[in-house]
Design a protein around this motif. Sequence first.
Motif, short mmCIF file in Angstrom:
data_model
loop_
_atom_site.label_atom_id
_atom_site.label_comp_id
_atom_site.label_asym_id
_atom_site.label_seq_id
_atom_site.Cartn_x
_atom_site.Cartn_y
_atom_site.Cartn_z
N ALA A 73 10.13 -2.18 -8.82
CA ALA A 73 11.20 -2.17 -9.84
C ALA A 73 10.72 -2.80 -11.14
CB ALA A 73 12.43 -2.90 -9.31
N ASP A 74 10.00 -3.90 -11.04
CA ASP A 74 9.48 -4.58 -12.23
C ASP A 74 8.42 -3.73 -12.92
OD1 ASP A 74 11.11 -6.78 -11.99
OD2 ASP A 74 9.63 -7.98 -10.91
N LEU A 75 7.48 -3.21 -12.14
CA LEU A 75 6.36 -2.47 -12.69
C LEU A 75 6.80 -1.18 -13.38
CD1 LEU A 75 3.25 -2.27 -12.92
CD2 LEU A 75 3.27 -0.99 -10.77
N GLY A 120 0.83 -1.20 0.00
CA GLY A 120 0.00 0.00 0.00
C GLY A 120 0.86 1.24 0.00
N SER A 121 0.98 1.88 1.17
CA SER A 121 1.67 3.17 1.25
C SER A 121 3.17 3.06 0.95
CB SER A 121 1.45 3.81 2.62
OG SER A 121 1.66 2.89 3.67
N TYR A 122 3.80 1.95 1.30
CA TYR A 122 5.23 1.78 0.99
C TYR A 122 5.44 1.75 -0.52
CZ TYR A 122 9.90 -0.37 0.94
OH TYR A 122 11.23 -0.65 0.72
N THR A 123 4.64 0.96 -1.20
CA THR A 123 4.71 0.90 -2.67
C THR A 123 4.43 2.27 -3.28
OG1 THR A 123 4.14 -1.44 -2.81
CG2 THR A 123 3.57 -0.07 -4.71
N GLU A 124 3.46 2.98 -2.75
CA GLU A 124 3.13 4.32 -3.25
C GLU A 124 4.31 5.28 -3.08
OE1 GLU A 124 -0.34 5.35 -1.07
OE2 GLU A 124 -1.61 3.84 -2.06
N ASN A 125 4.97 5.20 -1.93
CA ASN A 125 6.09 6.11 -1.67
C ASN A 125 7.27 5.81 -2.58
OD1 ASN A 125 4.62 7.35 0.36
ND2 ASN A 125 5.53 6.15 2.00
N LEU A 126 7.59 4.53 -2.74
CA LEU A 126 8.69 4.18 -3.66
C LEU A 126 8.37 4.63 -5.08
CD1 LEU A 126 9.86 0.57 -2.64
CD2 LEU A 126 10.71 2.79 -1.86
N SER A 127 7.13 4.45 -5.49
CA SER A 127 6.72 4.88 -6.83
C SER A 127 6.84 6.39 -6.98
CB SER A 127 5.28 4.44 -7.11
OG SER A 127 5.16 3.03 -7.03
N ARG A 128 6.54 7.10 -5.91
CA ARG A 128 6.68 8.56 -5.95
C ARG A 128 8.14 8.95 -6.12
NH1 ARG A 128 4.66 12.98 -1.36
NH2 ARG A 128 5.84 14.73 -2.20
N PHE A 129 9.04 8.34 -5.36
CA PHE A 129 10.47 8.63 -5.50
C PHE A 129 10.93 8.41 -6.94
CE2 PHE A 129 10.85 7.09 -0.85
CZ PHE A 129 10.67 8.37 -0.35
N LEU A 179 16.55 1.41 -7.21
CA LEU A 179 15.96 0.86 -5.99
C LEU A 179 16.89 -0.18 -5.36
CD1 LEU A 179 12.23 0.42 -7.08
CD2 LEU A 179 13.12 2.05 -5.41
N PHE A 180 16.96 -0.15 -4.04
CA PHE A 180 17.75 -1.11 -3.26
C PHE A 180 16.83 -1.76 -2.23
CE2 PHE A 180 20.77 1.85 -4.91
CZ PHE A 180 22.00 1.21 -4.99
N THR A 181 16.90 -3.07 -2.10
CA THR A 181 16.25 -3.71 -0.97
C THR A 181 17.13 -3.52 0.26
OG1 THR A 181 17.25 -5.81 -1.64
CG2 THR A 181 14.96 -5.42 -2.30
N SER A 182 16.55 -3.66 1.44
CA SER A 182 17.26 -3.42 2.70
C SER A 182 18.39 -4.42 2.91
CB SER A 182 16.30 -3.54 3.88
OG SER A 182 15.27 -2.58 3.80
#
Length: 245
Positions: free
Chosen positions: A167-169, A115-124, A137-140
Amino acid sequence: MKRLFYFCVLILIFFSACQKPKQFSIYCVGDSTMANKNADAFPETGWCMVLDEYFTSNVAVKNHARNGRSSKSFIDEGRWQTVLDSLQAGDYVFIQFGHNDQKAYDSTRYTTPFGSYTENLSRFVNESREKGAIPVLFTSIVRRKFGENGKLNDTHSDYPVATRKVADLLDVPLIDLQKITEEWVNSLGDEASKQMYLWTDITNERHPEPRKDDTHLSQKGAHKVAQLATEALKENIPELATNLK
């Protein structure tokens, strides 16, 4: 006439050789595992704190990662806007969140993976691209939590999965640091891996007790993670890797 022609060719070759490589910046946005540290936190070191040591002088590493930030709080505190206002076409943005996004007890930081995590990454990603910058993008990085079987336990739940899906999308370069560091730490084992994390004796007045921190990196660990990350760049972003030392 021939002499003039050859002279002009030599001049062009000379000026081409003297031309400086294009300068650009790498902006790092993320949490404490990336962030710069104060001297009294030593030997705690964020891996982006040493990243500039791996790049040539035409690359400026600008580390905006901060301790305790999630993708949500980084935006809400205006830190993302500061980065965005500074971005130039051709710059890179290294994005790594997740450690603090999973803290459900803190409404100022918590996000839901899909939800919000995906939205924030997409915004960046999208806002970086609007400025002509290149998001990565980097995973933790993995936490040092060994199970009874002698192998690391997963502590990040669906946040790395969500990062991979974004990253895929959005067709974004991905450096899967969770997988890379998991393989590395597992190869070291429980005892030897302590030197890569913040396992210390008493270091100063701020830390009057030994530290047994399985999340944050030592100076040696930060250098190793930076090395692993830049090695992954060679395969995933070869045009950026040409600027590695």
